[in-house]
Design an enzyme around this catalytic site. Structure first.
Site, mmCIF file in Angstrom:
data_model
loop_
_atom_site.group_PDB
_atom_site.id
_atom_site.type_symbol
_atom_site.label_atom_id
_atom_site.label_comp_id
_atom_site.label_asym_id
_atom_site.label_seq_id
_atom_site.Cartn_x
_atom_site.Cartn_y
_atom_site.Cartn_z
ATOM 1 N N SER A 13 0.828 -1.210 0.000
ATOM 2 C CA SER A 13 0.000 0.000 0.000
ATOM 3 C C SER A 13 0.862 1.260 0.000
ATOM 4 O O SER A 13 0.350 2.370 0.132
ATOM 5 C CB SER A 13 -0.967 -0.010 1.184
ATOM 6 O OG SER A 13 -0.272 -0.077 2.403
ATOM 7 N N GLU A 86 7.295 -0.648 9.799
ATOM 8 C CA GLU A 86 7.058 -2.005 10.322
ATOM 9 C C GLU A 86 6.646 -2.009 11.798
ATOM 10 O O GLU A 86 7.085 -2.849 12.583
ATOM 11 C CB GLU A 86 8.319 -2.882 10.132
ATOM 12 C CG GLU A 86 8.885 -2.877 8.727
ATOM 13 C CD GLU A 86 8.031 -3.635 7.708
ATOM 14 O OE1 GLU A 86 6.976 -4.183 8.091
ATOM 15 O OE2 GLU A 86 8.409 -3.637 6.528
ATOM 16 N N CYS A 146 -9.085 -8.457 -7.744
ATOM 17 C CA CYS A 146 -10.304 -7.824 -8.263
ATOM 18 C C CYS A 146 -10.213 -6.309 -8.100
ATOM 19 O O CYS A 146 -9.132 -5.770 -7.931
ATOM 20 C CB CYS A 146 -11.548 -8.410 -7.579
ATOM 21 S SG CYS A 146 -11.777 -7.833 -5.882
ATOM 22 N N CYS A 180 -8.964 -8.190 -0.958
ATOM 23 C CA CYS A 180 -10.226 -7.811 -0.321
ATOM 24 C C CYS A 180 -10.699 -8.997 0.531
ATOM 25 O O CYS A 180 -10.132 -10.087 0.458
ATOM 26 C CB CYS A 180 -11.260 -7.444 -1.379
ATOM 27 S SG CYS A 180 -11.839 -8.859 -2.331
HETATM 28 ZN ZN LIG Z 1 -10.678 -9.112 -4.318
#
Ligand SMILES: [Zn+2]
Length: 190
Positions: A13, A86, A146, A180
């Site tokens: 991220s 971290e 996704c 997700c």
């Molecule tokens: Zn996903």
């Protein structure tokens, strides 16, 4: 007044690149900062903040016996900001030292880390950061499989998802994926 910040996000991220960016912004204005990272993370070498896009720089490694408060207190000149990568691997005592750096030395601390492990349990360091931080911010990235937001980390060994085992097993892109919730439960692995 200084504040304690916790910026959490799943794998990939952009936490490390954000640390390097913040450090650069301060130093460009001749404002010294101190960089720390967990001594546990040995993906690269102990004592570096490394981003996947190739940038890296030295950081002070934190083990359970590191006197973080003393290092910051004795540092000349006084740092404008303390940056910690971290954070999820830090002990409660280490997090409480970060709190004292903010409250007693009036130096802002920005901690970065993962919130939940691949089993969807809180990391120890993140638990205490969530409790003690003045400001909590989510760093967003997209699911590996996704279009949804990634909020979990999927551990994969030999093409199979793994949901149990030791919490700390440092890997790279080949073993952990930001995913997700739906893809964590049913990863579309071929
Ligand atoms: Zn996903």
């Amino acid at each position: 007044m200084a504040q304690l910040f916790f910026k959490y996000g799943s794998m990939n991220s952009g936490k490390s690149i954000e640390i390097l960016k913040v450090a650069h912004n301060y130093e460009e204005q001749n404002k010294p900062v101190l960089l720390f990272t967990s001594a546990i993370d040995d993906r690269d070498a102990v004592g570096y903040v490394s981003s996947r896009i190739g940038l890296r720089r030295e950081a002070i490694p934190i083990s359970d016996t590191t006197d973080i408060y003393g290092i910051v207190k004795d540092h000349q000149p006084k740092p404008y900001c303390v940056l910690v990568d971290e954070c999820q691997f830090l002990s409660k005592d280490s997090i409480l030292q970060l709190v004292r750096i903010v409250d007693e030395l009036n130096v802002p601390v920005m901690g970065f880390g993962l919130k939940n492990d691949f089993r969807n349990e809180l990391f120890e360091g993140s638990r205490w950061m969530l409790i003690y931080a003045d400001k909590i911010e989510e760093m967003k990235t997209i699911c590996w499989f996704c279009e949804r937001k990634a909020i979990m980390n999927l551990r994969v060994i030999d093409g199979k998802p793994v949901y149990a085992g030791e919490q700390i097993l440092i890997g790279g892109n080949d073993t952990y994926f930001p995913v997700c919730r739906k893809c964590h439960t049913n990863p579309p692995l071929s």
